[in-house]
Motif scaffolding. Structure first.
Motif, PDB file in Angstrom:
ATOM      1  N   VAL A 140       0.846  -1.205   0.000  1.00 14.29           N
ATOM      2  CA  VAL A 140       0.000   0.000   0.000  1.00 14.29           C
ATOM      3  C   VAL A 140       0.874   1.246   0.000  1.00 14.29           C
ATOM      4  CG1 VAL A 140      -1.698   1.321   1.326  1.00 14.29           C
ATOM      5  CG2 VAL A 140      -1.931  -1.156   1.126  1.00 14.29           C
ATOM      6  N   MET A 141       1.930   1.249   0.796  1.00 11.83           N
ATOM      7  CA  MET A 141       2.816   2.416   0.870  1.00 11.83           C
ATOM      8  C   MET A 141       3.464   2.708  -0.477  1.00 11.83           C
ATOM      9  SD  MET A 141       4.597   1.653   4.562  1.00 11.83           S
ATOM     10  CE  MET A 141       5.813   2.957   4.425  1.00 11.83           C
ATOM     11  N   GLN A 142       3.792   1.658  -1.234  1.00 13.41           N
ATOM     12  CA  GLN A 142       4.425   1.868  -2.539  1.00 13.41           C
ATOM     13  C   GLN A 142       3.423   2.244  -3.621  1.00 13.41           C
ATOM     14  OE1 GLN A 142       6.814  -1.942  -2.673  1.00 13.41           O
ATOM     15  NE2 GLN A 142       8.443  -0.522  -3.223  1.00 13.41           N
ATOM     16  N   THR A 143       2.148   1.913  -3.393  1.00 12.83           N
ATOM     17  CA  THR A 143       1.128   2.154  -4.407  1.00 12.83           C
ATOM     18  C   THR A 143       0.490   3.531  -4.280  1.00 12.83           C
ATOM     19  OG1 THR A 143       0.637  -0.221  -4.417  1.00 12.83           O
ATOM     20  CG2 THR A 143      -0.958   1.218  -5.465  1.00 12.83           C
ATOM     21  N   LEU A 144       0.341   4.019  -3.065  1.00 11.71           N
ATOM     22  CA  LEU A 144      -0.307   5.311  -2.857  1.00 11.71           C
ATOM     23  C   LEU A 144       0.466   6.433  -3.550  1.00 11.71           C
ATOM     24  CD1 LEU A 144      -1.405   5.312   0.902  1.00 11.71           C
ATOM     25  CD2 LEU A 144      -2.898   5.397  -1.092  1.00 11.71           C
ATOM     26  N   PRO A 145      -0.220   7.381  -4.182  1.00  5.89           N
ATOM     27  CA  PRO A 145       0.464   8.540  -4.768  1.00  5.89           C
ATOM     28  C   PRO A 145       1.198   9.338  -3.695  1.00  5.89           C
ATOM     29  CG  PRO A 145      -1.806   8.393  -5.551  1.00  5.89           C
ATOM     30  CD  PRO A 145      -1.671   7.391  -4.448  1.00  5.89           C
ATOM     31  N   ALA A 146       2.318   9.929  -4.085  1.00  8.17           N
ATOM     32  CA  ALA A 146       3.146  10.660  -3.118  1.00  8.17           C
ATOM     33  C   ALA A 146       2.380  11.793  -2.445  1.00  8.17           C
ATOM     34  CB  ALA A 146       4.384  11.208  -3.827  1.00  8.17           C
ATOM     35  N   PHE A 147       1.445  12.428  -3.171  1.00  9.87           N
ATOM     36  CA  PHE A 147       0.717  13.554  -2.601  1.00  9.87           C
ATOM     37  C   PHE A 147      -0.159  13.127  -1.424  1.00  9.87           C
ATOM     38  CE2 PHE A 147       1.711  15.002  -6.864  1.00  9.87           C
ATOM     39  CZ  PHE A 147       2.108  16.304  -6.646  1.00  9.87           C
ATOM     40  N   VAL A 148      -0.583  11.866  -1.408  1.00 11.77           N
ATOM     41  CA  VAL A 148      -1.465  11.401  -0.336  1.00 11.77           C
ATOM     42  C   VAL A 148      -0.758  11.469   1.012  1.00 11.77           C
ATOM     43  CG1 VAL A 148      -2.782   9.411   0.523  1.00 11.77           C
ATOM     44  CG2 VAL A 148      -2.766   9.946  -1.918  1.00 11.77           C
ATOM     45  N   TYR A 149       0.570  11.253   1.020  1.00 15.04           N
ATOM     46  CA  TYR A 149       1.312  11.280   2.270  1.00 15.04           C
ATOM     47  C   TYR A 149       1.336  12.670   2.895  1.00 15.04           C
ATOM     48  CZ  TYR A 149       3.108   6.793   0.639  1.00 15.04           C
ATOM     49  OH  TYR A 149       3.224   5.513   0.191  1.00 15.04           O
ATOM     50  N   LEU A 150       1.144  13.695   2.076  1.00 11.58           N
ATOM     51  CA  LEU A 150       1.205  15.059   2.590  1.00 11.58           C
ATOM     52  C   LEU A 150       0.008  15.396   3.471  1.00 11.58           C
ATOM     53  CD1 LEU A 150       2.396  17.003  -0.590  1.00 11.58           C
ATOM     54  CD2 LEU A 150       3.777  15.977   1.222  1.00 11.58           C
ATOM     55  N   ILE A 151      -1.141  14.762   3.222  1.00 15.34           N
ATOM     56  CA  ILE A 151      -2.372  15.127   3.938  1.00 15.34           C
ATOM     57  C   ILE A 151      -2.267  14.844   5.433  1.00 15.34           C
ATOM     58  CG2 ILE A 151      -4.864  14.762   4.075  1.00 15.34           C
ATOM     59  CD1 ILE A 151      -4.774  14.036   1.084  1.00 15.34           C
ATOM     60  N   PRO A 152      -1.948  13.592   5.856  1.00 20.09           N
ATOM     61  CA  PRO A 152      -1.884  13.353   7.308  1.00 20.09           C
ATOM     62  C   PRO A 152      -0.744  14.096   8.000  1.00 20.09           C
ATOM     63  CG  PRO A 152      -1.161  11.415   6.093  1.00 20.09           C
ATOM     64  CD  PRO A 152      -1.738  12.356   5.090  1.00 20.09           C
ATOM     65  N   VAL A 153       0.434  14.179   7.358  1.00 21.09           N
ATOM     66  CA  VAL A 153       1.551  14.856   8.029  1.00 21.09           C
ATOM     67  C   VAL A 153       1.288  16.351   8.165  1.00 21.09           C
ATOM     68  CG1 VAL A 153       3.249  13.133   7.367  1.00 21.09           C
ATOM     69  CG2 VAL A 153       2.847  15.074   5.869  1.00 21.09           C
ATOM     70  N   LEU A 154       0.544  16.933   7.228  1.00 19.62           N
ATOM     71  CA  LEU A 154       0.171  18.339   7.360  1.00 19.62           C
ATOM     72  C   LEU A 154      -0.761  18.545   8.544  1.00 19.62           C
ATOM     73  CD1 LEU A 154      -0.409  19.627   3.710  1.00 19.62           C
ATOM     74  CD2 LEU A 154       1.237  20.489   5.364  1.00 19.62           C
ATOM     75  N   MET A 155      -1.704  17.639   8.713  1.00 16.19           N
ATOM     76  CA  MET A 155      -2.635  17.735   9.837  1.00 16.19           C
ATOM     77  C   MET A 155      -1.914  17.586  11.177  1.00 16.19           C
ATOM     78  SD  MET A 155      -5.769  18.327   8.933  1.00 16.19           S
ATOM     79  CE  MET A 155      -6.594  17.767  10.431  1.00 16.19           C
ATOM     80  N   LEU A 156      -0.894  16.719  11.216  1.00 14.85           N
ATOM     81  CA  LEU A 156      -0.226  16.424  12.482  1.00 14.85           C
ATOM     82  C   LEU A 156       0.926  17.368  12.790  1.00 14.85           C
ATOM     83  CD1 LEU A 156      -0.100  12.518  12.224  1.00 14.85           C
ATOM     84  CD2 LEU A 156      -1.742  13.916  13.487  1.00 14.85           C
ATOM     85  N   PHE A 157       1.617  17.875  11.758  1.00 11.41           N
ATOM     86  CA  PHE A 157       2.835  18.635  12.005  1.00 11.41           C
ATOM     87  C   PHE A 157       2.839  20.017  11.360  1.00 11.41           C
ATOM     88  CE2 PHE A 157       4.058  14.132  12.141  1.00 11.41           C
ATOM     89  CZ  PHE A 157       4.577  14.065  13.425  1.00 11.41           C
ATOM     90  N   GLY A 158       1.804  20.375  10.608  1.00  8.50           N
ATOM     91  CA  GLY A 158       1.754  21.692   9.992  1.00  8.50           C
ATOM     92  C   GLY A 158       2.667  21.790   8.780  1.00  8.50           C
ATOM     93  N   LEU A 159       3.011  23.034   8.416  1.00  7.83           N
ATOM     94  CA  LEU A 159       3.873  23.273   7.263  1.00  7.83           C
ATOM     95  C   LEU A 159       5.345  23.293   7.667  1.00  7.83           C
ATOM     96  CD1 LEU A 159       1.838  26.156   5.597  1.00  7.83           C
ATOM     97  CD2 LEU A 159       1.992  23.817   4.778  1.00  7.83           C
ATOM     98  N   GLY A 160       6.213  23.072   6.697  1.00  9.55           N
ATOM     99  CA  GLY A 160       7.643  23.223   6.944  1.00  9.55           C
ATOM    100  C   GLY A 160       8.443  21.970   6.655  1.00  9.55           C
ATOM    101  N   LYS A 161       9.646  21.912   7.232  1.00  9.33           N
ATOM    102  CA  LYS A 161      10.586  20.834   6.952  1.00  9.33           C
ATOM    103  C   LYS A 161      10.177  19.517   7.597  1.00  9.33           C
ATOM    104  CE  LYS A 161      14.543  24.032   6.796  1.00  9.33           C
ATOM    105  NZ  LYS A 161      14.923  23.824   5.400  1.00  9.33           N
ATOM    106  N   VAL A 162       9.605  19.585   8.795  1.00  9.93           N
ATOM    107  CA  VAL A 162       9.293  18.360   9.543  1.00  9.93           C
ATOM    108  C   VAL A 162       8.280  17.482   8.813  1.00  9.93           C
ATOM    109  CG1 VAL A 162       8.362  17.432  11.692  1.00  9.93           C
ATOM    110  CG2 VAL A 162       9.971  19.348  11.758  1.00  9.93           C
TER     111      VAL A 162
END
Length: 290
Positions: A136-158
């Protein structure tokens, strides 16, 4: 008569996921903020450290690593010229920002991926559970990973680091597992017969024999981390990807092409060095007397 899908059979799990993320932020927001602050401190420290290094010294380090990995002066000179060319394009500071992101993301990949690969290789239950997750991790589009990390950590390098980690992790886990699975069982039985403990068999026999495969996985993870540079720039991670994104947004073909070629040059430098070390280990295994 409509040919659309029946509404009575439609459902959505989006609200459930949103509720779970809200609950996670509400109950573990302080812990997530602490992780974010520590990781940001490490990123800033490494970036500042790279800025303190004279440009010529960093180019020389690339040359030494390239020669040590391949024993080829020509390759060392070519890779040094590539790094120097990035600086001549006025992208040296952005190169350091991108290199910091890739180094930290790859370091986390090693810390997480190698133990997971060992776990999958030694535990059947873990293999049955984690291999579909890696698919699943290899199949999901790269943009999908941005959604949860944005919710949890906001914008920026982290959030960029965590999104890159998730995207680049599967190859290292899979190739670590593959390298360990291909070891001749008789070698491990012989080590066991000589009184070696499980940890000693892993550290002194299994991991050295699997190292060429692990290095190949590390190489793939680094390449995938570099491929996330432009995507990560969309959530505030600065670097070479920022110039590519700006070139797209402003239709500045020259700016985008310059930054894109710089990313390609950096990818080639890291790829040739890591491949050189992987090939050297492979040659060492083949030349070792049986």
């Amino acid at each position: 008569m409509s040919g659309g899908f029946p509404e009575s059979l439609q459902f959505s799990f989006a609200e459930g996921i949103n509720s779970w993320v809200d609950w996670l932020v509400l109950h573990y927001g302080d812990a997530l903020r602490s992780v974010s602050n520590h990781l940001l401190t490490a990123l800033v420290w490494l970036e500042n450290l790279l800025r303190l290094v004279p440009w010529w010294l960093l180019v020389a380090v690339v040359g030494v690593l390239a020669w040590h990995a391949s024993r080829s002066w020509l390759r060392a000179v070519v890779l040094m010229a590539m790094v120097t060319g990035i600086g001549m394009l006025g992208l040296w500071d952005k190169l350091l920002q991108t290199l910091t992101l890739v180094l930290v993301s790859t370091g986390l990949c090693v810390l997480v991926g190698v133990p997971l690969g060992i776990l999958i290789a030694t535990r059947v239950l873990a293999r049955r559970v984690l291999l579909p997750v890696l698919d699943v991790m290899q199949t999901l589009p790269a943009f999908v990973y941005l959604i949860p990390v944005l919710m949890l950590f906001g914008l920026g390098k982290v959030p960029a680091v965590f999104a890159t980690l998730i995207y680049a992790l599967p190859p290292l886990v899979r190739l670590t597992h593959l390298g360990l699975a291909q070891i001749d069982p008789s070698l491990l039985k012989a080590a066991h017969g000589l009184g070696a403990s499980r940890w000693q068999r892993l550290r002194r026999v299994a991991l050295p024999l699997a190292m060429p495969s692990i290095m190949a996985g590390l190489n793939q993870s680094v390449m995938m981390a570099l491929s996330m540079v432009v995507v990560a720039s969309m959530i505030g991670a600065r670097g070479l990807g920022e110039d590519v994104l700006a070139g797209i947004q402003t239709l500045n073909v020259g700016q985008g092409l310059q930054a894109g070629l710089a990313i390609v040059a950096l990818a080639m430098v890291i790829d040739r060095i890591s491949q050189g070390y992987g090939n050297a280990r492979t040659r060492g295994q083949l030349e070792r007397p049986q």
